[in-house]
Write a protein that holds these residues in place. Structure first.
Motif, PDB file in Angstrom:
ATOM      1  N   HIS A  45       0.811  -1.212   0.000  1.00 60.61           N
ATOM      2  CA  HIS A  45       0.000   0.000   0.000  1.00 60.61           C
ATOM      3  C   HIS A  45       0.842   1.259   0.000  1.00 60.61           C
ATOM      4  O   HIS A  45       0.453   2.281  -0.550  1.00 60.61           O
ATOM      5  CB  HIS A  45      -0.979  -0.012   1.161  1.00 60.61           C
ATOM      6  CG  HIS A  45      -2.268  -0.653   0.751  1.00 60.61           C
ATOM      7  ND1 HIS A  45      -3.252  -0.974   1.630  1.00 60.61           N
ATOM      8  CD2 HIS A  45      -2.727  -1.016  -0.467  1.00 60.61           C
ATOM      9  CE1 HIS A  45      -4.263  -1.518   0.969  1.00 60.61           C
ATOM     10  NE2 HIS A  45      -3.956  -1.568  -0.290  1.00 60.61           N
ATOM     11  N   TYR A  47      -7.536 -12.059   3.906  1.00 60.52           N
ATOM     12  CA  TYR A  47      -6.621 -13.071   3.376  1.00 60.52           C
ATOM     13  C   TYR A  47      -5.205 -12.533   3.155  1.00 60.52           C
ATOM     14  O   TYR A  47      -4.237 -13.290   3.174  1.00 60.52           O
ATOM     15  CB  TYR A  47      -7.134 -13.650   2.041  1.00 60.52           C
ATOM     16  CG  TYR A  47      -6.656 -12.873   0.831  1.00 60.52           C
ATOM     17  CD1 TYR A  47      -5.486 -13.237   0.156  1.00 60.52           C
ATOM     18  CD2 TYR A  47      -7.333 -11.752   0.389  1.00 60.52           C
ATOM     19  CE1 TYR A  47      -5.027 -12.485  -0.917  1.00 60.52           C
ATOM     20  CE2 TYR A  47      -6.874 -11.009  -0.679  1.00 60.52           C
ATOM     21  CZ  TYR A  47      -5.715 -11.376  -1.334  1.00 60.52           C
ATOM     22  OH  TYR A  47      -5.248 -10.633  -2.377  1.00 60.52           O
ATOM     23  N   SER A  48      -5.051 -11.224   2.937  1.00 63.44           N
ATOM     24  CA  SER A  48      -3.818 -10.759   2.299  1.00 63.44           C
ATOM     25  C   SER A  48      -2.802 -10.222   3.288  1.00 63.44           C
ATOM     26  O   SER A  48      -3.126  -9.903   4.434  1.00 63.44           O
ATOM     27  CB  SER A  48      -4.149  -9.661   1.279  1.00 63.44           C
ATOM     28  OG  SER A  48      -4.543  -8.479   1.958  1.00 63.44           O
ATOM     29  N   CYS A  74      -4.388  -8.111  -5.404  1.00 64.92           N
ATOM     30  CA  CYS A  74      -5.615  -8.909  -5.312  1.00 64.92           C
ATOM     31  C   CYS A  74      -6.165  -9.342  -6.662  1.00 64.92           C
ATOM     32  O   CYS A  74      -7.333  -9.746  -6.762  1.00 64.92           O
ATOM     33  CB  CYS A  74      -6.699  -8.178  -4.516  1.00 64.92           C
ATOM     34  SG  CYS A  74      -6.147  -7.762  -2.871  1.00 64.92           S
ATOM     35  N   GLY A  92     -11.457  -5.347   5.127  1.00 63.67           N
ATOM     36  CA  GLY A  92     -10.764  -6.508   4.602  1.00 63.67           C
ATOM     37  C   GLY A  92     -11.516  -7.257   3.523  1.00 63.67           C
ATOM     38  O   GLY A  92     -12.526  -6.811   2.988  1.00 63.67           O
ATOM     39  N   CYS A  93     -11.017  -8.444   3.308  1.00 57.60           N
ATOM     40  CA  CYS A  93     -11.107  -9.167   2.049  1.00 57.60           C
ATOM     41  C   CYS A  93     -12.249 -10.180   2.033  1.00 57.60           C
ATOM     42  O   CYS A  93     -13.113 -10.181   2.892  1.00 57.60           O
ATOM     43  CB  CYS A  93      -9.795  -9.915   1.861  1.00 57.60           C
ATOM     44  SG  CYS A  93      -8.331  -8.989   2.410  1.00 57.60           S
ATOM     45  N   ASN A  94     -12.178 -11.050   1.047  1.00 55.17           N
ATOM     46  CA  ASN A  94     -12.875 -12.339   1.041  1.00 55.17           C
ATOM     47  C   ASN A  94     -11.794 -13.417   1.057  1.00 55.17           C
ATOM     48  O   ASN A  94     -10.665 -13.185   0.642  1.00 55.17           O
ATOM     49  CB  ASN A  94     -13.674 -12.571  -0.242  1.00 55.17           C
ATOM     50  CG  ASN A  94     -14.822 -11.610  -0.456  1.00 55.17           C
ATOM     51  OD1 ASN A  94     -15.043 -11.159  -1.572  1.00 55.17           O
ATOM     52  ND2 ASN A  94     -15.559 -11.306   0.584  1.00 55.17           N
ATOM     53  N   ILE A  98      -1.535  -7.411   2.990  1.00 58.53           N
ATOM     54  CA  ILE A  98      -2.002  -6.048   3.229  1.00 58.53           C
ATOM     55  C   ILE A  98      -2.916  -6.030   4.449  1.00 58.53           C
ATOM     56  O   ILE A  98      -2.773  -5.202   5.355  1.00 58.53           O
ATOM     57  CB  ILE A  98      -2.785  -5.543   1.981  1.00 58.53           C
ATOM     58  CG1 ILE A  98      -1.843  -5.329   0.797  1.00 58.53           C
ATOM     59  CG2 ILE A  98      -3.568  -4.287   2.303  1.00 58.53           C
ATOM     60  CD1 ILE A  98      -2.562  -5.005  -0.511  1.00 58.53           C
ATOM     61  N   GLY A 136     -13.026  -1.572   1.697  1.00 62.27           N
ATOM     62  CA  GLY A 136     -12.530  -2.735   0.954  1.00 62.27           C
ATOM     63  C   GLY A 136     -13.649  -3.676   0.549  1.00 62.27           C
ATOM     64  O   GLY A 136     -14.773  -3.257   0.241  1.00 62.27           O
ATOM     65  N   CYS A 137     -13.352  -4.963   0.566  1.00 63.07           N
ATOM     66  CA  CYS A 137     -14.322  -5.952   0.122  1.00 63.07           C
ATOM     67  C   CYS A 137     -15.440  -6.130   1.143  1.00 63.07           C
ATOM     68  O   CYS A 137     -16.532  -6.568   0.787  1.00 63.07           O
ATOM     69  CB  CYS A 137     -13.608  -7.265  -0.170  1.00 63.07           C
ATOM     70  SG  CYS A 137     -12.563  -7.103  -1.645  1.00 63.07           S
ATOM     71  N   CYS A 197      -9.230  -0.143   0.607  1.00 61.12           N
ATOM     72  CA  CYS A 197      -8.347  -0.616   1.685  1.00 61.12           C
ATOM     73  C   CYS A 197      -7.419   0.482   2.187  1.00 61.12           C
ATOM     74  O   CYS A 197      -7.232   0.621   3.388  1.00 61.12           O
ATOM     75  CB  CYS A 197      -7.482  -1.776   1.207  1.00 61.12           C
ATOM     76  SG  CYS A 197      -8.391  -3.240   0.813  1.00 61.12           S
ATOM     77  N   HIS A 235     -13.640  -9.320  -4.065  1.00 62.11           N
ATOM     78  CA  HIS A 235     -12.552 -10.224  -4.428  1.00 62.11           C
ATOM     79  C   HIS A 235     -13.004 -11.577  -5.010  1.00 62.11           C
ATOM     80  O   HIS A 235     -12.583 -11.969  -6.093  1.00 62.11           O
ATOM     81  CB  HIS A 235     -11.704 -10.445  -3.167  1.00 62.11           C
ATOM     82  CG  HIS A 235     -10.506 -11.288  -3.338  1.00 62.11           C
ATOM     83  ND1 HIS A 235      -9.579 -11.089  -4.335  1.00 62.11           N
ATOM     84  CD2 HIS A 235     -10.060 -12.344  -2.619  1.00 62.11           C
ATOM     85  CE1 HIS A 235      -8.621 -11.994  -4.208  1.00 62.11           C
ATOM     86  NE2 HIS A 235      -8.888 -12.758  -3.193  1.00 62.11           N
ATOM     87  N   CYS A 265     -13.418  -4.733  -6.552  1.00 59.75           N
ATOM     88  CA  CYS A 265     -12.450  -4.555  -5.465  1.00 59.75           C
ATOM     89  C   CYS A 265     -12.170  -3.075  -5.207  1.00 59.75           C
ATOM     90  O   CYS A 265     -13.051  -2.244  -5.338  1.00 59.75           O
ATOM     91  CB  CYS A 265     -11.185  -5.358  -5.741  1.00 59.75           C
ATOM     92  SG  CYS A 265     -11.439  -7.119  -5.475  1.00 59.75           S
TER      93      CYS A 265
HETATM   94 FE1  XCC Z   1     -10.374  -6.753  -1.209  1.00 55.30          FE
HETATM   95 FE2  XCC Z   1      -8.663  -4.146  -1.470  1.00 55.30          FE
HETATM   96 FE3  XCC Z   1      -8.640  -7.419   0.583  1.00 55.30          FE
HETATM   97 FE4  XCC Z   1      -7.910  -7.079  -1.742  1.00 55.30          FE
HETATM   98  S1  XCC Z   1      -6.761  -6.572   0.089  1.00 55.30           S
HETATM   99  S2  XCC Z   1      -9.294  -8.559  -1.169  1.00 55.30           S
HETATM  100  S3  XCC Z   1     -10.192  -5.946   0.793  1.00 55.30           S
HETATM  101  S4  XCC Z   1      -9.296  -5.628  -2.637  1.00 55.30           S
HETATM  102 NI1  XCC Z   1      -6.609  -4.437   0.131  1.00 55.30          NI
END
Ligand code: XCC
Ligand code: SF4
Length: 631
Positions: free
Chosen positions: A96, A551-552, A338, A445-447, A554, A475-476, A517, A317, A299
């Motif tokens: 980021h 998941y990430s 992602c 956050g993510c999926n 980040i 984010g997601c 995010c 995601h 995303c």
């Molecule tokens: Fe979505 Fe940001 Fe996570 Fe990726 S990380 S899956 S919130 S697109 Ni920033």
């Protein structure tokens, strides 16, 4: 016929289930198939107990105590787990923050007149941020200021400072604490680079000192690189304000040329948006038999567009493969982060053109058309033209857009939230003090295919708002709750009575979309503003955070900067640290005594909601406000 109900175990979303059935019909492999093929996943890695940092290894520690307890170099479970965690944080912070740097470079080039098509859309924010950096603003034009601010921000990436500039937004108590603990972020690149150094074989072998540095590294992103990314995006593309839009796969239009942007950095998606709106492009689309051009996001670059311009959003995601199976996408344009390397393969089954745009992000089965600020307008036009021409290749028999979109309101920047409150955060503070709103929660956050798609987010948020907790999301997570209908005032019927009253009077939904995010930093800024208004630290506030489907790497870095900033965070998926009892205890217990917040892990969103509510009520008690018992 394939029964879409069969996919209820994968996703709670209707468009997801229907398109999973379509994917199976079209013989498209998805992330869930690959996740299943990976079972059982490596137990050593799940616990963080494997190490491949050097070529004396790879090594692994036996968690049952019978096999080896040390790697070849002598590293034990604590060291290996802490090093792995440190590198995860470093990678997330780097991602980021590097996105932030790309924006700063554009800001500089705007100042020198080299950035085609980009301009300063928010001179007010440019001036506010310039003043924060100690730059004299009077008598300077926007372009001169853009150059100076960009230069000052570049210094933040370097190593020759005591503290990154925007950390000065944090409450004084917090900064004193960071200084005392050795967590003050000194330079954005410096902390990431130092983490890579410390985790080299034979450097930092203190599992606890590695984690303290992990906090400093994450803070260099939260109050440094990511914060710069958000501020510069606002300067270049405008400060988000409440804006209506629509969301889910139904935003695709059967009779239009559909272009999707996917990734994170608005520098590509903004240029594409401008090109799509050109009359000559619309004419071109009509000449190939389409009704027009339809742009939609996925995303976080989708979050950037919906927040600022109300551009519709196709999904999060885990929808990024499925959206291609609609057969209605002429082009998907990606930047970075992602973007599953599987996407090019999925697109092979359809006519979709896949385009990568960043010099640092290449993908199999995609055409690479690099974006540079000097030529962004030309590149964007050429790509949109290519997408329009691709409409002729669409196979109508394969087109399937199964749902109608859901309405939402997006665009709640801190400025917009304060604006909705009438210019000061005081009404929000009053509502919290009166107990109508118990507190606020950030859900981010993510999926992750390990958690049923969107279930973690939606079930958690439903519980929170029902219990009078205001939710801000990014984010997601933000996409999930919007698809579930939480982002209009209609959702107030699911809110508790106090939250319903307050949000109803303000005309805002109970779940506020604060962005992508990187925009998690808006939550930090809002929390700091509330703490400063009350003269307390962030850790004293009735706040809690959650990343129910993260998941990430980040996501990992973000969790750490929230906790190090004083916000309790509940994680859905377990991070790979369970191989070290010491590290687990530090993260889930002892951090509380150090930074005033810690982590919890709870994959069940209903139980996670209880943990968050308990935290919020405890903090109310600490502030001398009425507190409810949470069971
Ligand atoms: Fe979505 Fe940001 Fe996570 Fe990726 S990380 S899956 S919130 S697109 Ni920033
Ligand atoms: Fe093994 Fe140590 Fe090398 Fe890691 S650093 S691979 S534990 S020898």
């Amino acid at each position: 016929m394939i029964d879409p109900k069969k996919f209820e175990k994968y996703t709670i979303t209707e468009d997801g289930q229907l398109l999973l059935a379509k994917a199976e019909r079209d013989r498209v492999e998805t992330v869930w198939d690959r996740h299943e093929a990976q079972q059982p996943q490596c137990g050593y890695c799940e616990m963080g107990l494997s190490c491949r940092i050097c070529t004396m290894g790879p090594c692994r520690i036996d968690p049952f105590g019978e096999g080896p307890q040390r790697g070849v170099c002598g590293a034990d479970a604590d060291i290996i787990v802490a090093r792995n965690l440190g590198r995860m944080i470093a990678a997330g912070a780097a991602a980021h923050s590097d996105h932030g740097r790309d924006l700063v470079e554009i800001l500089y080039k705007v100042g020198t007149g080299e950035a085609q098509g980009y301009t300063v859309r928010s001179p007010e924010k440019l001036r506010t941020v310039a003043a924060e950096y100690g730059i004299v603003v009077d008598g300077k034009d926007d372009l001169a200021l853009a150059r100076e601010v960009a230069d000052a921000m570049m210094e933040d990436f370097g190593t020759r400072k005591k503290e990154v500039q925007l950390a000065s937004r944090a409450p004084a108590k917090r900064r004193e604490l960071w200084a005392k603990l050795g967590m003050t972020p000194r330079g954005i690149d410096r902390e990431t680079s130092e983490m890579m150094h410390r985790t080299h074989m034979g450097v930092d072998n203190g599992w606890d000192s590695l984690i303290v540095h992990g906090a400093r590294n994450a803070l260099s992103d939260g109050w440094g690189g990511s914060m710069i990314a958000t501020e510069v995006s606002d300067i270049l593309f405008g400060i988000p304000q409440p804006v209506p839009s629509t969301i889910n796969v139904g935003v695709l239009k059967e009779d239009h040329v559909n272009i999707l942007v996917h990734g994170h950095n608005p520098l590509v998606s903004e240029a594409i948006m401008d090109a799509v709106e050109l009359p000559e492009m619309v004419e071109l689309a009509k000449s190939v038999g389409a009704a027009g051009i339809n742009l939609a996001g996925l995303c976080c670059t989708g979050n950037e567009l919906i927040m600022r311009h109300g551009i519709p959003m196709a999904g999060n995601h885990l929808m990024s493969e499925l959206v291609l199976t609609t057969g209605a996408v002429e082009m998907m344009i990606v930047d970075y982060q992602c973007i599953m390397p599987a996407l090019g393969q999925v697109a092979q089954c359809y006519h979709t053109k896949m385009i990568s745009t960043s010099d640092k992000a290449h993908f199999p089965q995609m055409d690479h058309h690099e974006f540079h600020p000097e030529t962004a307008v030309d590149t964007a036009r050429a790509l949109v033209k290519m997408a329009v021409e691709n409409y002729a290749l669409r196979n109508p028999d394969k087109v399937y857009i199964p749902v109608t979109p859901v309405d939402l309101v997006s665009g709640f920047s801190v400025e917009a939230v304060v604006g909705a409150l009438g210019g000061t955060p005081q009404p929000l503070i009053d509502a919290i003090v009166a107990g109508k709103i118990r507190g606020a929660a950030g859900v981010v956050g993510c999926n992750n295919p390990k958690i049923k798609h969107d279930y973690g987010h939606v079930a958690l948020m439903r519980e929170l708002i029902a219990n009078d907790i205001l939710v801000v999301d990014t984010g997601c997570a933000a996409v999930a709750s919007a698809k579930a209908g939480f982002k209009t005032t209609k959702a107030l019927e699911w809110a508790g009575p106090g939250l319903k009253e307050v949000c109803g009077a303000l005309g805002v939904p109970p779940v506020l979309h604060v962005g992508s995010c990187v925009d998690n930093v808006r939550i930090l800024v809002l929390a700091a503003a509330l703490a400063n208004a009350l003269g307390v630290d962030i850790s004293d506030l009735p706040l809690a955070g959650a990343a129910p489907e993260w998941y990430s790497e980040i996501g990992r870095a973000h969790g750490v900067y929230f906790v190090a900033s004083g916000i309790f965070v509940v994680l859905g998926p377990t991070p790979p640290v369970t191989g070290s009892a010491n590290v687990v205890k530090l993260l889930t217990q002892d951090l509380e005594g150090l930074v005033g917040a810690n982590f919890a892990v709870e994959p069940d969103p209903l139980k996670a909601a209880v943990l968050m509510r308990r935290r919020i009520e405890d903090k109310r008690k600490g502030l001398g406000l009425d507190a409810r018992e949470v069971r």
